[in-house]
Design a protein around this motif. Structure first.
Motif, PDB file in Angstrom:
ATOM      1  N   LYS A 167      -5.687   2.870  -7.479  1.00  0.00           N
ATOM      2  CA  LYS A 167      -5.167   1.617  -6.935  1.00  0.00           C
ATOM      3  C   LYS A 167      -4.965   1.743  -5.433  1.00  0.00           C
ATOM      4  CE  LYS A 167      -1.707  -1.945  -7.850  1.00  0.00           C
ATOM      5  NZ  LYS A 167      -0.485  -2.316  -8.612  1.00  0.00           N
ATOM      6  N   MET A 195      -7.999  -9.658  -4.270  1.00  0.00           N
ATOM      7  CA  MET A 195      -6.544  -9.537  -4.229  1.00  0.00           C
ATOM      8  C   MET A 195      -5.925 -10.857  -4.673  1.00  0.00           C
ATOM      9  SD  MET A 195      -6.105  -7.695  -0.506  1.00  0.00           S
ATOM     10  CE  MET A 195      -4.311  -7.586  -0.622  1.00  0.00           C
ATOM     11  N   LEU A 222       0.806  -1.218   0.000  1.00  0.00           N
ATOM     12  CA  LEU A 222       0.000   0.000   0.000  1.00  0.00           C
ATOM     13  C   LEU A 222       0.838   1.267   0.000  1.00  0.00           C
ATOM     14  CD1 LEU A 222      -2.917   1.180   0.322  1.00  0.00           C
ATOM     15  CD2 LEU A 222      -2.522   1.104   2.785  1.00  0.00           C
ATOM     16  N   GLU A 255       1.525  -7.007   1.145  1.00  0.00           N
ATOM     17  CA  GLU A 255       0.958  -6.338   2.323  1.00  0.00           C
ATOM     18  C   GLU A 255       1.503  -6.955   3.609  1.00  0.00           C
ATOM     19  OE1 GLU A 255      -0.501  -3.632   2.119  1.00  0.00           O
ATOM     20  OE2 GLU A 255      -0.917  -3.660  -0.026  1.00  0.00           O
ATOM     21  N   LYS A 262     -12.782  -5.868  -5.104  1.00  0.00           N
ATOM     22  CA  LYS A 262     -11.874  -5.906  -3.973  1.00  0.00           C
ATOM     23  C   LYS A 262     -10.930  -7.103  -4.001  1.00  0.00           C
ATOM     24  CE  LYS A 262     -15.030  -3.471  -0.871  1.00  0.00           C
ATOM     25  NZ  LYS A 262     -15.727  -3.491   0.428  1.00  0.00           N
ATOM     26  N   GLU A 307      -0.269  -9.985  -4.022  1.00  0.00           N
ATOM     27  CA  GLU A 307      -0.625  -8.731  -3.344  1.00  0.00           C
ATOM     28  C   GLU A 307      -0.727  -8.936  -1.836  1.00  0.00           C
ATOM     29  OE1 GLU A 307      -3.180  -6.206  -6.641  1.00  0.00           O
ATOM     30  OE2 GLU A 307      -4.182  -7.818  -5.552  1.00  0.00           O
ATOM     31  N   GLN A 343      -7.013  -0.450  -2.649  1.00  0.00           N
ATOM     32  CA  GLN A 343      -6.249  -1.314  -1.747  1.00  0.00           C
ATOM     33  C   GLN A 343      -6.417  -0.883  -0.293  1.00  0.00           C
ATOM     34  OE1 GLN A 343      -4.969  -3.934  -2.907  1.00  0.00           O
ATOM     35  NE2 GLN A 343      -3.050  -4.555  -1.961  1.00  0.00           N
TER      36      GLN A 343
END
Length: 517
Positions: A147, A314, A140, A322, A312, A318, A151
């Motif tokens: 984007k 992911m 993020l 995170e 939403k 990704e 996110q």
């Protein structure tokens, strides 16, 4: 045949000439043009030096400053940011220096900093990253625009206050383990000497592992160790000029960076796959950060329960990025906050006593609950003062992609804006001339009022893009200080060992090496 060779040589020469002109423009004409535009507006600063700019002086001053221990003082700016501090002293609060070929405008003005951080027209973006820093995280914190918005909606979900309350038992379980271990170190005379920094690091790593990933510190220990080595290599890379394509050369450090990135991803992927398997069989719920993120993953066993999943969803990659971000940022910021809190309390025993009295008044001899945290006024004041003196991020940076008006200055495209949070938090004009010499009677009360002015304390919020998770970090700090006060030191004081060395180090956060008896 000769004509073909002549044409080929002419084309090749033209390409070489074009490349040479582009290089000359990038390395000399463009920097000098930007320098002229800024200095015509009365901005003072260093002159551009070919290719390196001020990097050599930057590295030299940093090495000199970090090579010496220093007295127990809050005057850390010359130690942590020596080059920036000298530049501001010499050229003023709006001044220019050069990171390689990149003109960097230092802004030490709260209102202008606020304007930069809250700019919404798209002319100011996050600074382009050194490609060698991409291995740290691509989560993020590196995103922009739609984007980032998409996110953040997903990533911020676990940090709603109600969900944080569920994590309180995990906070306290880690606190109990640390404090019981410290109690065993106390001699029959009632005192002992401890190097708290490694223990605090392990403690916050354990809290991250429990609350974010549903595991114990031992399971995430390898990831933390690898990321610490990554940070060292990241700092080294940031102090040198990056040449395009250099990261692909098979040098020793480049090979190590690739190895560390691969190992971290493999460890996190194993953790994610185990979590997914446990969620499918019902052995593990979605009550921690990883579980909540996996609800929005395209491999989630709970896809039918998530609304608007198309928007939403992911990928596993990704989710890994995170996880890297929270392992890195969450552990570092929390451990530095708690360590500096202990240092300030050790330096000011009267406030140590006030904090203890408040916790005992609210909690008695029982463990603090999540509801108790909102009543810790003095503890909150102490934590804010720690964040002012020792902000987890000592600087922030932005980059102008179009000509932009900031205050009375017109900043051309291609200029980096450096916002030195630490200098603002130690600025005499804002906080008063005696702020370095902490006055134990008034300091926290006066500072707490100052914190409410958002333009003056910038350690947690970043303009229109608030960080995800500051509440988690702050709650961990309250739990740590509150539980320490209630259980570890009900009648004793924490003191700084007179034989200890006191050094400030700067990596991704500001941290200290200290010993406590």
């Amino acid at each position: 045949m000769e004509g073909l060779l002549l044409i080929t040589s002419m084309v090749f020469s033209a390409l070489l000439l074009s490349l040479a002109l582009k290089v000359f423009h990038s390395l000399w004409l463009k920097p000098k043009s930007l320098e002229k535009q800024l200095k015509q507006q009365g901005i003072k600063g260093t002159s551009y030096k070919f290719l390196y700019g001020d990097l050599k002086d930057y590295a030299r001053l940093f090495k000199e400053a970090s090579s010496k221990p220093m007295n127990l003082t809050h005057h850390i700016v010359p130690r942590v940011m020596p080059f920036i501090n000298e530049t501001v002293k010499t050229y003023g609060k709006i001044s220019l220096f050069w990171l390689g070929t990149k003109p960097t405008l230092i802004v030490v003005d709260p209102e202008m900093m606020k304007e930069v951080l809250s700019y919404k027209l798209g002319h100011i973006e996050k600074s382009p990253r050194n490609p060698q820093a991409k291995v740290l995280t691509m989560g993020l914190s590196t995103m922009e625009g739609e984007k980032w918005v998409k996110q953040r909606k997903v990533v911020s979900t676990p940090f709603h206050q109600e969900k944080l309350k569920r994590m309180a038992p995990a906070f306290l379980a880690s606190c109990i383990e640390l404090i019981e271990r410290w109690k065993k170190s106390v001699s029959p005379k009632g005192s002992c000497e401890l190097d708290v920094w490694p223990d605090i690091q392990n403690f916050t790593a354990d809290v991250i592992s429990r609350t974010a990933f549903g595991s114990k510190f031992d399971e995430g220990k390898r990831i933390f160790e690898l990321q610490r080595e990554q940070i060292i290599l990241f700092v080294e890379a940031g102090q040198s000029v990056y040449l395009p394509g250099f990261r692909f050369l098979p040098t020793k450090k480049n090979k190590r960076r690739i190895y560390l990135d691969k190992e971290i991803k493999e460890n996190l992927n194993d953790l994610i796959q185990r979590k997914l398997s446990a969620m499918r069989t019902g052995e593990w719920g979605a009550d921690d950060l990883l579980g909540m993120l996996l609800q929005y993953c395209n491999q989630s066993p709970f896809q039918d329960d998530v609304s608007n999943l198309k928007n939403k969803r992911m990928t596993i990659d990704e989710v890994i990025e995170e996880c890297k971000l929270f392992y890195l940022a969450g552990q570092e910021t929390s451990s530095t906050l708690l360590t500096w809190s202990m240092i300030l309390l050790a330096m000011h025993p009267s406030w140590q006593e006030k904090a203890r009295e408040e916790v005992l008044l609210i909690c008695g001899r029982r463990m603090p609950s999540s509801e108790d945290l909102t009543h810790f006024k003095i503890v909150t004041m102490i934590l804010y003062e720690v964040l002012r003196l020792y902000p987890p991020a000592v600087r922030q940076s932005r980059y102008t992609v179009k000509k932009t008006k900031i205050g009375d200055i017109t900043v051309p495209a291609g200029v980096q804006l450096l916002l030195p949070t630490l200098l603002i938090h130690h600025d005499h004009d804002i906080w008063g001339g005696r702020r370095r010499r902490i006055q134990t009677r008034e300091i926290f009360r006066r500072n707490f009022k100052g914190v409410k002015r958002s333009s003056r304390i910038l350690c947690i919020r970043m303009g229109t893009k608030d960080l995800s998770g500051p509440e988690l970090c702050h709650d961990r700090g309250k739990d740590g200080v509150g539980y320490d006060s209630a259980k570890l030191f009900p009648s004793a004081f924490t003191l700084i060992c007179p034989r200890s060395s006191h050094c400030y180090h700067s990596s991704t956060t500001t941290w200290s090496s200290n010993h406590f008896p």
